[in-house]
Design a protein around this motif. Sequence first.
Motif, PDB file in Angstrom:
ATOM      1  N   ALA A  44      41.436   3.737  36.685  1.00 12.30           N
ATOM      2  CA  ALA A  44      41.881   4.722  37.680  1.00 12.30           C
ATOM      3  C   ALA A  44      43.178   5.390  37.251  1.00 12.30           C
ATOM      4  O   ALA A  44      43.347   6.607  37.392  1.00 12.30           O
ATOM      5  CB  ALA A  44      42.053   4.043  39.036  1.00 12.30           C
ATOM      6  N   ILE A  45      44.122   4.608  36.700  1.00  9.00           N
ATOM      7  CA  ILE A  45      45.404   5.179  36.261  1.00  9.00           C
ATOM      8  C   ILE A  45      45.199   6.100  35.061  1.00  9.00           C
ATOM      9  O   ILE A  45      45.817   7.161  34.946  1.00  9.00           O
ATOM     10  CB  ILE A  45      46.405   4.059  35.920  1.00  9.00           C
ATOM     11  CG1 ILE A  45      46.778   3.294  37.189  1.00  9.00           C
ATOM     12  CG2 ILE A  45      47.654   4.640  35.276  1.00  9.00           C
ATOM     13  CD1 ILE A  45      47.492   4.128  38.228  1.00  9.00           C
ATOM     14  N   ILE A  84      45.678  10.284  43.542  1.00  7.31           N
ATOM     15  CA  ILE A  84      45.239   8.902  43.420  1.00  7.31           C
ATOM     16  C   ILE A  84      45.524   8.160  44.717  1.00  7.31           C
ATOM     17  O   ILE A  84      46.506   8.444  45.408  1.00  7.31           O
ATOM     18  CB  ILE A  84      45.961   8.217  42.226  1.00  7.31           C
ATOM     19  CG1 ILE A  84      45.338   6.853  41.931  1.00  7.31           C
ATOM     20  CG2 ILE A  84      47.457   8.113  42.480  1.00  7.31           C
ATOM     21  CD1 ILE A  84      45.841   6.246  40.633  1.00  7.31           C
ATOM     22  N   ASP A  85      44.654   7.227  45.066  1.00  8.96           N
ATOM     23  CA  ASP A  85      44.824   6.414  46.274  1.00  8.96           C
ATOM     24  C   ASP A  85      45.288   5.030  45.836  1.00  8.96           C
ATOM     25  O   ASP A  85      44.475   4.150  45.520  1.00  8.96           O
ATOM     26  CB  ASP A  85      43.503   6.341  47.038  1.00  8.96           C
ATOM     27  CG  ASP A  85      43.634   5.589  48.350  1.00  8.96           C
ATOM     28  OD1 ASP A  85      44.743   5.091  48.640  1.00  8.96           O
ATOM     29  OD2 ASP A  85      42.624   5.481  49.076  1.00  8.96           O
ATOM     30  N   SER A 114      43.911  13.654  34.759  1.00 14.57           N
ATOM     31  CA  SER A 114      43.804  14.682  35.794  1.00 14.57           C
ATOM     32  C   SER A 114      45.121  15.426  35.960  1.00 14.57           C
ATOM     33  O   SER A 114      45.136  16.649  36.154  1.00 14.57           O
ATOM     34  CB  SER A 114      43.399  14.048  37.130  1.00 14.57           C
ATOM     35  OG  SER A 114      42.142  13.420  37.028  1.00 14.57           O
ATOM     36  N   SER A 115      46.227  14.695  35.864  1.00 15.70           N
ATOM     37  CA  SER A 115      47.542  15.325  35.983  1.00 15.70           C
ATOM     38  C   SER A 115      47.780  16.299  34.838  1.00 15.70           C
ATOM     39  O   SER A 115      48.306  17.407  35.035  1.00 15.70           O
ATOM     40  CB  SER A 115      48.645  14.264  36.007  1.00 15.70           C
ATOM     41  OG  SER A 115      48.489  13.394  37.109  1.00 15.70           O
ATOM     42  N   GLU A 156      55.617  11.707  39.774  1.00 18.37           N
ATOM     43  CA  GLU A 156      56.554  11.095  40.719  1.00 18.37           C
ATOM     44  C   GLU A 156      56.104  11.334  42.157  1.00 18.37           C
ATOM     45  O   GLU A 156      56.141  10.435  42.997  1.00 18.37           O
ATOM     46  CB  GLU A 156      57.956  11.680  40.520  1.00 18.37           C
ATOM     47  CG  GLU A 156      58.717  11.093  39.358  1.00 18.37           C
ATOM     48  CD  GLU A 156      60.149  11.590  39.302  1.00 18.37           C
ATOM     49  OE1 GLU A 156      60.993  10.873  38.738  1.00 18.37           O
ATOM     50  OE2 GLU A 156      60.422  12.692  39.825  1.00 18.37           O
ATOM     51  N   ALA A 157      55.689  12.577  42.436  1.00 15.00           N
ATOM     52  CA  ALA A 157      55.271  12.932  43.791  1.00 15.00           C
ATOM     53  C   ALA A 157      54.034  12.146  44.207  1.00 15.00           C
ATOM     54  O   ALA A 157      53.916  11.701  45.347  1.00 15.00           O
ATOM     55  CB  ALA A 157      54.993  14.427  43.878  1.00 15.00           C
ATOM     56  N   ALA A 158      53.094  11.981  43.271  1.00 13.91           N
ATOM     57  CA  ALA A 158      51.832  11.320  43.602  1.00 13.91           C
ATOM     58  C   ALA A 158      51.987   9.801  43.719  1.00 13.91           C
ATOM     59  O   ALA A 158      51.367   9.175  44.579  1.00 13.91           O
ATOM     60  CB  ALA A 158      50.782  11.654  42.547  1.00 13.91           C
TER      61      ALA A 158
END
Length: 570
Positions: A463-464, A447-448, A470-471, A508-510
């Motif tokens: 988007a979220i 995600i941007d 997607s995750s 968390e990483a994204a």
Amino acid sequence: GVGQAAVQIAKAVGAEIFATSSVSKWDHLRAQGVQHLMNSRTLDFKKEILSITREQGVDIVLNSLNKDYIPAGLDVLSSKGRFIELGKIGVWSKERVKEYAPEVEYHNFDLSELPIEDLNTLNYEILKTVTDQIAAGEYSPLPITEYDLGDMSEAFEVLSRGANTGKLVVNLTSELDNKEPIEISANFSYLITGGFGALGQALLMKLVERGAKHIALCGRRIPDKGVVQSIEDSLPEDVIVYPFSCDIGNEHSTAELFDNINAMDIPLGGIFHTAGVLADAPVSSQTIESINTVFSAKVIGTDNLLFELGRINSSAFFVGYSSIASILGSAGQSNYAAANAYLDYRLQLEDALGKRRCIAINWGAWAEIGMAATMSEQQIQSIEDRGIYMLSPKEGLRRLFRSFGSGVSNLAISEFDWQRYLNSMPVERDYYSLLSSDGASTQVSLIDLESLNDQNLSERRSAISLFVRSSIARVLHYEDVEDISPDARFADLGLDSLVAVELKNGMEAALGIRLMTSLVFDYPTIPQLAEFLMDSIWKPEVAVTEESLESDVSSLSDEELDKALLELTI
């Protein structure tokens, strides 16, 4: 370059000009009959060659340089010259060479592009030619300068300055010369702790294959006679198995075990300490009991075994099965990581003191046996998605016995895709930066967030929501995110505790925010989780606190977590 092959080529074609990257080798080249020498670490060789040849250029450039050195090499060729490319980095294409120097004949030698069968045949022919010429005295070995491990910095400094003549060699065995390799013999007996488990049984077969005839197996309990008989029936008739019951965490029980082994009247050649017990729990839920349970085999058991081994045979070796967890850590296994770290240290110390040969092996994930035998395909796939690959017992044991001649006292045997492993981490860690293939950031985002800052609330929410779906699709291996309903419940999607942790780490990483371990319990549907993430990203006051991380679910076991997930309701 000034390797023997290059010098021989120069002599064979009557070369009079030679550019080398190391001025210190000029005397060596002059002795070979080369007349004109220059430094190829600068581009000055171009002007010098054109001056020597009166602007006519040379017939052949045998190149292994890159960047600006490639056009410089092309510039010094005569109109019908040949450019032989041996390099691998920054190589020009034929089209680019043709555009720059139309009359030059260009050849790029990359043997790796050949089919493997042709490559093997060609390599054999090349090496056979070289070895024959060395044997005939046509080639003389290059000078060798040897450095010990403690002089590595000096060796690299000399190499970087190009001040070496011939080869620089680092002697990796100089500090290990006094260590005898571990060998297996029919004249000795061997003890396998945890010998009735899957790891112990795989090791038993390998020892027999290596020639062992007398093998003692010990466990906390001896299996029933049928199991023991089945083990004996699977072995050659001249191999004898001695089953023993022993709690190696108890010094009296261990002493009794060694008295029994001593009574076998066959000298004990070594111990393979494979025994271990798990008592997994988050750090906050570890207790004295859970720590002692794991420490009993790996810490106290190691000390007891070493003491008794010294009592009956001070020269016998000791191989300890440790874990990659003591190097990289492992979720829920702080006690196990600490216990194995002690085993690593204890065996390294024992080996360094010269009392006996000791090796601690930090094993990675096993395939087919141990924990892997009880895993579902989805669980195994989730582990491999993190870059942790499973070793087959055959391959793992092959590497184990290969290490016996190395002289080292601690090594890891495992398989990783380090880039994928780093990408799976919730945050970047400098400790692992050198493992990154490009040295750049290892985090992967789905995600941007920066672009979303300029969007309205509805667009952010969509988007979220898509990000959450997607995750989930990624960790559950759905081919299409559209297969996951925007209103799905996690329990209905088959999310178990292992995948839930992976999902949380990936988010968390994204997103670059800290999330609680109870994420999918507190927000059990995609809309609920998406709304929470919206608040966490754009309303910092609801970000995760230390108190929220200490959720009641952290005290649950994996089985209890899975059960709770299945019982979730909206």
